[in-house]
Design an enzyme around this catalytic site. Structure first.
Site, PDB file in Angstrom:
ATOM      1  N   ARG A 116      -7.179   6.750  -5.561  1.00 20.68           N
ATOM      2  CA  ARG A 116      -6.862   8.182  -5.632  1.00 20.68           C
ATOM      3  C   ARG A 116      -7.172   8.752  -7.006  1.00 20.68           C
ATOM      4  O   ARG A 116      -7.749   9.848  -7.130  1.00 20.68           O
ATOM      5  CB  ARG A 116      -5.388   8.392  -5.274  1.00 20.68           C
ATOM      6  N   ILE A 173       0.869  -1.173   0.000  1.00 23.26           N
ATOM      7  CA  ILE A 173       0.000   0.000   0.000  1.00 23.26           C
ATOM      8  C   ILE A 173       0.907   1.224   0.000  1.00 23.26           C
ATOM      9  O   ILE A 173       2.058   1.159   0.451  1.00 23.26           O
ATOM     10  CB  ILE A 173      -0.991   0.026   1.193  1.00 23.26           C
ATOM     11  N   ASP A 174       0.399   2.336  -0.504  1.00 25.94           N
ATOM     12  CA  ASP A 174       1.203   3.546  -0.628  1.00 25.94           C
ATOM     13  C   ASP A 174       1.758   3.993   0.724  1.00 25.94           C
ATOM     14  O   ASP A 174       1.153   3.749   1.773  1.00 25.94           O
ATOM     15  CB  ASP A 174       0.360   4.697  -1.201  1.00 25.94           C
ATOM     16  N   LYS A 175       2.884   4.666   0.675  1.00 24.70           N
ATOM     17  CA  LYS A 175       3.505   5.192   1.893  1.00 24.70           C
ATOM     18  C   LYS A 175       2.553   6.103   2.654  1.00 24.70           C
ATOM     19  O   LYS A 175       2.477   6.060   3.880  1.00 24.70           O
ATOM     20  CB  LYS A 175       4.776   5.967   1.524  1.00 24.70           C
TER      21      LYS A 175
END
Length: 315
Positions: free
Chosen positions: A243, A141-143
């Site tokens: 997003r 998952i994204d930072k």
């Protein structure tokens, strides 16, 4: 690790099924990713005497040509954590057994090293669990995103989780705050997504006719004035999928610096939002190989709950 001479290594059952790029990254633990991918592009790495691309999955008995790659000044230093950092990592654990380690990842902590991060979740837990023979990220998952992140303790568990994540019976849900009043009930967004640019911060995605299929199911949980608290369920796992889909529908995610609205983000910063409001809240996995179903719930972080309370009060 660095290699001074070319080596021929036979793939065993513990590594079979792994992508060749990940196989090499695990072999060269102190060599930058860019050097590994350059070796693949240039044909320095061969499998059964043939060139291969990063997605190639090695099989039992494959003979991998390991080129001589030396350590250099740019090589990442070995990860060493202090006792407080190790303790903080342990506090993130939602679930652990002999097969899996599941954490509630905080925003700002990368899943792995790279792009300016000397260490991430996987390096941290490998350090704190130095006697664990196998530990790999089962997904990413994204930072900037918080929430459920699964690590596998065996090759068998890794492949089982990855297979489950691609199956229709898996469930991957996120909570997010978006700009504007977005009143929908199970609205399906299916914009094709393709990479637009590559930079130090990673690829940027856009909608395009040549893109890959992506499917996100949006449901409104609560309207908070000119903001909407949403639930997003993803059926595909494209880069930045939620997003980009939210932005394409005219409702960018709060705090999203890449795809969001600058003025909107600045207004929320004044309320104390210092991160992106996107949280992986629920994950259901049906592991066929282990005949086991798991459901993991990651509570919404306190700082995001506080933003919601403030928005309710302000009307």
């Amino acid at each position: 690790m660095s290699v001074k001479k070319t080596k021929l290594v036979e793939v065993d059952e513990h590594h079979a099924g792994q992508r060749i790029d990940n196989y090499l990254l695990a072999y060269f633990t102190k060599v930058p990713k860019s050097r590994i991918y350059r070796a693949l592009r240039n044909g320095e790495v061969r499998v059964n005497k043939k060139r291969v691309k990063p997605p190639y999955r090695v099989k039992i008995g494959d003979i991998v040509r390991i080129p001589p790659i030396q350590d250099s000044e740019s090589i990442q230093k070995s990860v060493v954590l202090d006792d407080q950092q190790v303790e903080q990592l342990e506090k993130l654990i939602l679930f652990e057994n002999e097969h899996l380690l599941v954490i509630n990842k905080p925003s700002g902590l990368a899943a792995h090293s790279g792009s300016g991060d000397r260490w991430g979740v996987i390096e941290g837990f490998r350090y704190s669990r130095e006697h664990q023979p196998f530990l790999e990220l089962a997904h990413r998952i994204d930072k900037e995103t918080s929430g459920c992140l699964v690590l596998a303790k065996s090759r068998r568990a890794l492949l089982d989780v990855q297979s489950s994540l691609h199956a229709e019976n898996s469930v991957k849900q996120y909570q997010l705050l978006v700009k504007g009043r977005w009143q929908v009930n199970r609205y399906v967004c299916e914009h094709l997504l393709e990479k637009q640019t590559a930079s130090q911060a990673g690829p940027k995605m856009k909608s395009g006719d040549q893109g890959k299929p992506a499917k996100t199911l949006f449901t409104t949980r609560e309207l908070l004035g000119q903001h909407s608290l949403m639930m997003a369920t993803i059926e595909t796992g494209r880069t930045h999928q939620i997003r980009v889909h939210a932005q394409l529908e005219g409702h960018p995610v709060a705090g999203d610096k890449r795809y969001g609205d600058f003025e909107y983000n600045r207004s929320l910063q004044k309320l104390g939002l210092k991160r992106m409001f996107l949280h992986a809240s629920f994950l259901k996995l049906e592991l066929e190989d282990f005949s086991q179903t798991y459901e993991f719930v990651a509570p919404l972080p306190g700082e995001l709950k506080q933003i919601c309370r403030q928005l309710r009060q302000s009307g």
